[in-house]
Scaffold this active site. Structure first.
Site, short mmCIF file in Angstrom:
data_model
loop_
_atom_site.label_atom_id
_atom_site.label_comp_id
_atom_site.label_asym_id
_atom_site.label_seq_id
_atom_site.Cartn_x
_atom_site.Cartn_y
_atom_site.Cartn_z
N ASP A 85 0.89 -1.16 0.00
CA ASP A 85 0.00 0.00 0.00
C ASP A 85 0.92 1.21 0.00
O ASP A 85 1.62 1.47 0.98
CB ASP A 85 -0.89 0.00 1.25
CG ASP A 85 -1.81 1.21 1.32
OD1 ASP A 85 -1.67 2.14 0.48
OD2 ASP A 85 -2.65 1.27 2.23
N TYR A 120 -7.90 15.16 -6.71
CA TYR A 120 -7.10 14.50 -7.74
C TYR A 120 -6.27 15.52 -8.51
O TYR A 120 -5.08 15.31 -8.76
CB TYR A 120 -8.02 13.74 -8.70
CG TYR A 120 -7.26 12.92 -9.73
CD1 TYR A 120 -6.78 11.64 -9.40
CD2 TYR A 120 -7.02 13.41 -11.00
CE1 TYR A 120 -6.08 10.88 -10.33
CE2 TYR A 120 -6.32 12.65 -11.94
CZ TYR A 120 -5.85 11.40 -11.60
OH TYR A 120 -5.15 10.66 -12.53
#
Length: 264
Positions: free
Chosen positions: A61, A153
């Site tokens: 991760d 984003y």
């Protein structure tokens, strides 16, 4: 490109990461598929091994700093010195205003897209310094050059672009090149899912660039493989648009008058 160089590809179990891993393996690189999805990573590695390539799967991760350090420790001890890194892991966001954006989602986008880039790059480059050589390619975006209604984003990808430039300056003295690619809307599984759900319009995507075409992961992978190669030995700190001309088309097509002879 050095035959047998060890290349770590984060987010390598699907989309752009997978396409890049396949091209690197075909070129003779030893590929490490690093992804949160252990089963998918192992499947990609196994498929590559069936072609005669040397491929390994690892779980990571990228938002977990310790997990990233553990990944590179493991690869360096169990497989060998890392010579190339493609940081493709990232998550998307649907269009939303800043006022309505979910804070937890925004934090996760920044953790994965920006902090993950920072962690992976520094962990890799710290080890590459000992060998005074290495190449890293990050995944920026056309969002790195333009304002779009996906606040977390958008900001995360601007940050990736500038972080790439900073790291290129910091690590260039050690012979390490750090670049990025800036894909347009690419028909990855994640984008296809958004097309299927009605959150993206494939016709608008196709018409948005100077070249009226859909861009697929293999197109982005070609740019990444070039930036990792010896043909790009004098290139660092660059964010290369691989966008079918999207970046140039936005300003050109926004000109507030008819253009005589256009399209003829």
């Amino acid at each position: 490109m050095s035959k047998g160089r060890i290349a770590v590809v984060t987010g390598g179990a699907s989309g752009i990461g997978q396409a890049t891993a396949e091209k690197l393996a075909a070129a003779g690189e030893v590929v490490v598929i690093a992804d949160r999805n252990a089963e998918a990573a192992e499947k990609v590695a196994e498929d590559l091994r069936r072609t005669g390539a040397v491929a390994h799967a690892r779980v990571v991760d990228v938002a977990d700093d310790k997990a990233v350090e553990d990944l590179f420790d493991d690869v360096e001890h169990a497989i060998g010195p890392v010579g190339a890194v493609v940081h493709s892991a990232g998550i998307l966001q649907n269009a939303v205003t800043t006022e309505r954006m979910d804070r937890a989602e925004a934090d996760r986008v920044m953790d994965v897209n920006y902090r993950g880039t920072w962690s992976v790059n520094v962990a890799a480059a710290r080890r590459m310094k000992a060998r005074q050589a290495g190449a890293i390619v990050n995944l920026a975006s056309i969002n790195s050059f333009a304002v779009m209604p996906i606040p977390a984003y958008n900001i995360s990808k601007v940050a990736v672009r500038h972080l790439t430039e900073i790291l290129a300056c910091e690590y260039g003295i050690h012979g390490i090149r750090v670049n990025a690619v800036a894909p347009t809307y690419t028909i990855t599984p994640a984008i296809q899912a958004r097309i299927d759900s009605g959150h993206r319009d494939p016709d608008k995507i196709k018409d948005s660039g100077a070249l009226k075409m859909l861009v697929y992961p293999r197109h982005i992978a070609d740019g990444i493989v070039f930036l990792l190669s010896d043909q790009a030995a004098a290139i660092t700190g660059v964010t290369l648009p691989v966008d079918a001309g999207w970046t140039v088309a936005q300003a050109y097509n926004g000109y507030p008058a008819a253009i005589e002879g256009f399209g003829q």
